[in-house]
Design an enzyme around this catalytic site. Structure first.
Site, PDB file in Angstrom:
ATOM      1  N   THR A 155       0.894  -1.163   0.000  1.00  7.26           N
ATOM      2  CA  THR A 155       0.000   0.000   0.000  1.00  7.26           C
ATOM      3  C   THR A 155       0.929   1.208   0.000  1.00  7.26           C
ATOM      4  O   THR A 155       2.021   1.139   0.593  1.00  7.26           O
ATOM      5  CB  THR A 155      -0.928   0.042   1.241  1.00  7.26           C
ATOM      6  N   HIS A 156       0.547   2.252  -0.671  1.00  8.35           N
ATOM      7  CA  HIS A 156       1.411   3.439  -0.852  1.00  8.35           C
ATOM      8  C   HIS A 156       2.748   3.062  -1.481  1.00  8.35           C
ATOM      9  O   HIS A 156       3.758   3.729  -1.247  1.00  8.35           O
ATOM     10  CB  HIS A 156       1.667   4.157   0.485  1.00  8.35           C
ATOM     11  N   SER A 277      18.479  -1.202 -25.954  1.00  5.73           N
ATOM     12  CA  SER A 277      18.744   0.228 -26.105  1.00  5.73           C
ATOM     13  C   SER A 277      19.736   0.428 -27.239  1.00  5.73           C
ATOM     14  O   SER A 277      20.559  -0.437 -27.515  1.00  5.73           O
ATOM     15  CB  SER A 277      19.316   0.769 -24.794  1.00  5.73           C
ATOM     16  N   LYS A 283      20.636  -2.802 -21.306  1.00  8.07           N
ATOM     17  CA  LYS A 283      19.192  -2.563 -21.151  1.00  8.07           C
ATOM     18  C   LYS A 283      18.307  -3.641 -21.759  1.00  8.07           C
ATOM     19  O   LYS A 283      18.618  -4.219 -22.795  1.00  8.07           O
ATOM     20  CB  LYS A 283      18.813  -1.215 -21.796  1.00  8.07           C
ATOM     21  N   ASN A 285      14.265  -3.315 -22.145  1.00  8.28           N
ATOM     22  CA  ASN A 285      13.191  -2.380 -21.807  1.00  8.28           C
ATOM     23  C   ASN A 285      11.801  -2.984 -21.989  1.00  8.28           C
ATOM     24  O   ASN A 285      11.541  -3.655 -22.992  1.00  8.28           O
ATOM     25  CB  ASN A 285      13.302  -1.126 -22.689  1.00  8.28           C
ATOM     26  N   GLU A 290       4.927  -0.368 -21.479  1.00  8.05           N
ATOM     27  CA  GLU A 290       4.913   1.104 -21.462  1.00  8.05           C
ATOM     28  C   GLU A 290       3.953   1.653 -22.525  1.00  8.05           C
ATOM     29  O   GLU A 290       3.228   2.625 -22.288  1.00  8.05           O
ATOM     30  CB  GLU A 290       6.317   1.648 -21.713  1.00  8.05           C
ATOM     31  N   TYR A 317     -30.582  14.187 -36.244  1.00  6.96           N
ATOM     32  CA  TYR A 317     -29.237  14.013 -36.792  1.00  6.96           C
ATOM     33  C   TYR A 317     -28.603  15.361 -37.116  1.00  6.96           C
ATOM     34  O   TYR A 317     -29.238  16.274 -37.623  1.00  6.96           O
ATOM     35  CB  TYR A 317     -29.275  13.153 -38.069  1.00  6.96           C
ATOM     36  N   LYS A 325     -17.286   8.224 -35.507  1.00 11.50           N
ATOM     37  CA  LYS A 325     -16.662   6.989 -36.008  1.00 11.50           C
ATOM     38  C   LYS A 325     -15.155   6.908 -35.799  1.00 11.50           C
ATOM     39  O   LYS A 325     -14.646   5.886 -35.326  1.00 11.50           O
ATOM     40  CB  LYS A 325     -17.033   6.803 -37.483  1.00 11.50           C
TER      41      LYS A 325
HETATM   42  N1  ARG Z   1     -21.523   9.877 -43.238  1.00  5.79           N
HETATM   43  C1  ARG Z   1     -22.622  10.252 -42.432  1.00  5.79           C
HETATM   44  C2  ARG Z   1     -22.291  10.020 -40.962  1.00  5.79           C
HETATM   45  O1  ARG Z   1     -21.405   9.305 -40.714  1.00  5.79           O
HETATM   46  C3  ARG Z   1     -23.839   9.461 -42.791  1.00  5.79           C
HETATM   47  C4  ARG Z   1     -25.128  10.104 -42.417  1.00  5.79           C
HETATM   48  C5  ARG Z   1     -25.363  11.307 -43.255  1.00  5.79           C
HETATM   49  N2  ARG Z   1     -26.661  11.860 -43.034  1.00  5.79           N
HETATM   50  C6  ARG Z   1     -26.966  13.118 -43.422  1.00  5.79           C
HETATM   51  N3  ARG Z   1     -28.161  13.528 -43.144  1.00  5.79           N
HETATM   52  N4  ARG Z   1     -26.115  13.863 -44.056  1.00  5.79           N
HETATM   53  O2  ARG Z   1     -22.887  10.566 -40.070  1.00  5.79           O
END
Ligand code: ARG
Length: 457
Positions: A155-156, A277, A283, A285, A290, A317, A325
């Site tokens: 601990t610590h 190294s 070394k 590593n 890491e 949207y 994404k």
């Molecule tokens: N490439 C767009 C996205 O990833 C797809 C959806 C586009 N929809 C729109 N109303 N422009 O969000």
């Protein structure tokens, strides 16, 4: 390439704006999911009489040939396309004509992309769960081999009490088991089909959303079309679970780094998972550990980026959502990459039991056991604790450890001390007598191993 919406516009999109707007360079990885979603959508449209049997046949053949060609590397993604959805639809129409133009009936890219990401992440979540299971299997193997390997518990970062290496490893086992649970829980809410929400309000066509949901292996449909296209909670939940995985891996990595240092020397990593190294010949590593520790920051960043993209977004949207994404893909890729290296690194590490034991012998980690010994003989714990502290101070002054203090010296502090004190503070005994549930004792550790086994799948 002419845009699908060219009818409404007098000018073509500026090239710089097109490049800025386009997501194909990163959403192209969802081509399988996009095609799968379209095949299900087309089947449903045909079953509902919205699409003719002939159109369905042409669409199915067209999409299948596109899938084959992309997989075979015969159909490169067009960097000019706005996104994977537009690319595949345009390619379909080029191949089969008007039937291709009918595919988008009762659908919008808004529900299309929401379906694609869910399908994609569902598979990735399963892959990561598989990797976590493999890691857990290695942890259980190493733990089984070290049920009686004594090491100092900290601990610590100060030596605290004796534990076994198995017990320490199993603490990580518990964390990864919870990670498996957390991912499964996130998948429960992810596995709901938004297809049929259309742009935001649903559709006038007599669609059957339950049918597409079933064809795509979803557990149900999203119950509000506005939410269906606006919800990215499932990304955030997965990102949060993945951030926790990385936090665990990072803590583990930190210990691997410490343990493989000369200061600890509790383990030696396999040559195949360490680097040398360029200047210091001695070394070795722990770069892999890491890097795992370092990459944790990226995944946290992906979580915070996504939360921030969604923050303050009005329904439904908005193009901001395209930013989801790269973050989620990066997190998924990073976690998979880290697990791919971390698990074999752990499997190949050599445990230097003697060094663990000699570290355990220093640092007075049996001082609590000395106090417990007196307490068992009737002394109140606080008084016993004080005497044990005096004993430690005496040892430090005289270059002794608790095990080498002569009995007459012990008796000068309390006549409750007897010859049996040496057994009570023997490290192996200290460990084995911690029989409380979840403790470091032999049977408890074996029970922990059994408890974790169902998580191996
Ligand atoms: N490439 C767009 C996205 O990833 C797809 C959806 C586009 N929809 C729109 N109303 N422009 O969000």
């Amino acid at each position: 390439m002419e845009k699908m919406w060219a009818g409404r516009f007098e000018k073509a999109l500026d090239q710089k704006a097109n490049d800025f707007n386009s997501s194909i360079r990163f959403d192209c990885r969802m081509f399988r999911q996009d095609i799968r979603g379209s095949l299900a959508h087309a089947s449903m449209l045909a079953a509902q009489g919205i699409l003719s049997a002939q159109d369905l046949e042409d669409i199915t053949a067209g999409l299948t040939s596109i899938l084959t060609d992309i997989e075979a590397g015969r159909l490169p993604f067009d960097p000019e396309a706005e996104d994977i959805h537009m690319f595949i639809e345009a390619e379909l129409t080029a191949r089969i004509g008007d039937a291709g133009k009918r595919l988008h009936t009762a659908r919008s890219r808004n529900d299309q992309v929401a379906v694609d990401i869910r399908l994609y992440l569902r598979d990735e979540a399963a892959a990561i769960t598989g990797q976590l299971r493999e890691l857990l299997a290695v942890i259980l193997d190493q733990a089984s081999a070290h049920v009686d390997t004594v090491m100092p518990g900290y601990t610590h970062l100060q030596r605290a009490q004796p534990i076994t290496f198995a017990h320490h490893l199993l603490a990580y086992g518990m964390m990864f088991a919870r990670d498996i649970d957390r991912i499964a829980d996130a998948v429960k809410r992810m596995n709901v089909c938004p297809l049929g929400s259309c742009a935001l309000a649903g559709t006038t066509y007599p669609t059957d959303r339950y049918k597409t949901a079933e064809l795509l292996g979803f557990d149900g449909i999203s119950m509000n079309s506005i939410d269906g296209v606006s919800d990215r909670d499932f990304c955030i939940e997965l990102l949060s679970a993945l951030s926790t995985v990385m936090m665990h891996l990072s803590r583990f990595s930190e210990e691997v780094v410490l343990w493989s240092s000369w200061e600890f020397k509790f383990i030696e990593l396999d040559d195949a998972f360490t680097t040398g190294s360029s200047i210091m010949p001695q070394k070795k590593n722990p770069d892999m550990a890491e890097l795992v520790r370092g990459k944790t920051g990226r995944v946290y960043g992906d979580l915070v980026a996504t939360l921030t993209v969604l923050k303050g977004l009005p329904l439904a949207y908005n193009k901001d959502m395209q930013e989801d994404k790269e973050a989620i893909f990066d997190a998924v890729d990073t976690v998979k990459q880290c697990l791919t290296v971390f698990t074999p690194m752990l499997a190949g590490m050599k445990v230097l039991e003697d060094n663990m034991l000699s570290a355990a012998k220093k640092g007075f980690i049996n001082a609590t056991d000395l106090a417990d010994y007196l307490t068992r003989k009737g002394m109140p714990f606080r008084t016993a604790y004080k005497i044990s502290g005096q004993a430690v101070a005496y040892c430090i002054r005289n270059g002794l450890v608790l095990d080498t203090v002569p009995l007459d010296v012990y008796r000068s502090w309390s006549d409750l001390f007897d010859e049996d004190v040496y057994r009570a503070i023997d490290l192996a005994v200290c460990v084995q007598t911690r029989t409380s549930a979840g403790g470091t004792g032999h049977d408890s550790v074996l029970a922990q191993i059994e408890w974790l086994k169902p998580y191996l799948g």
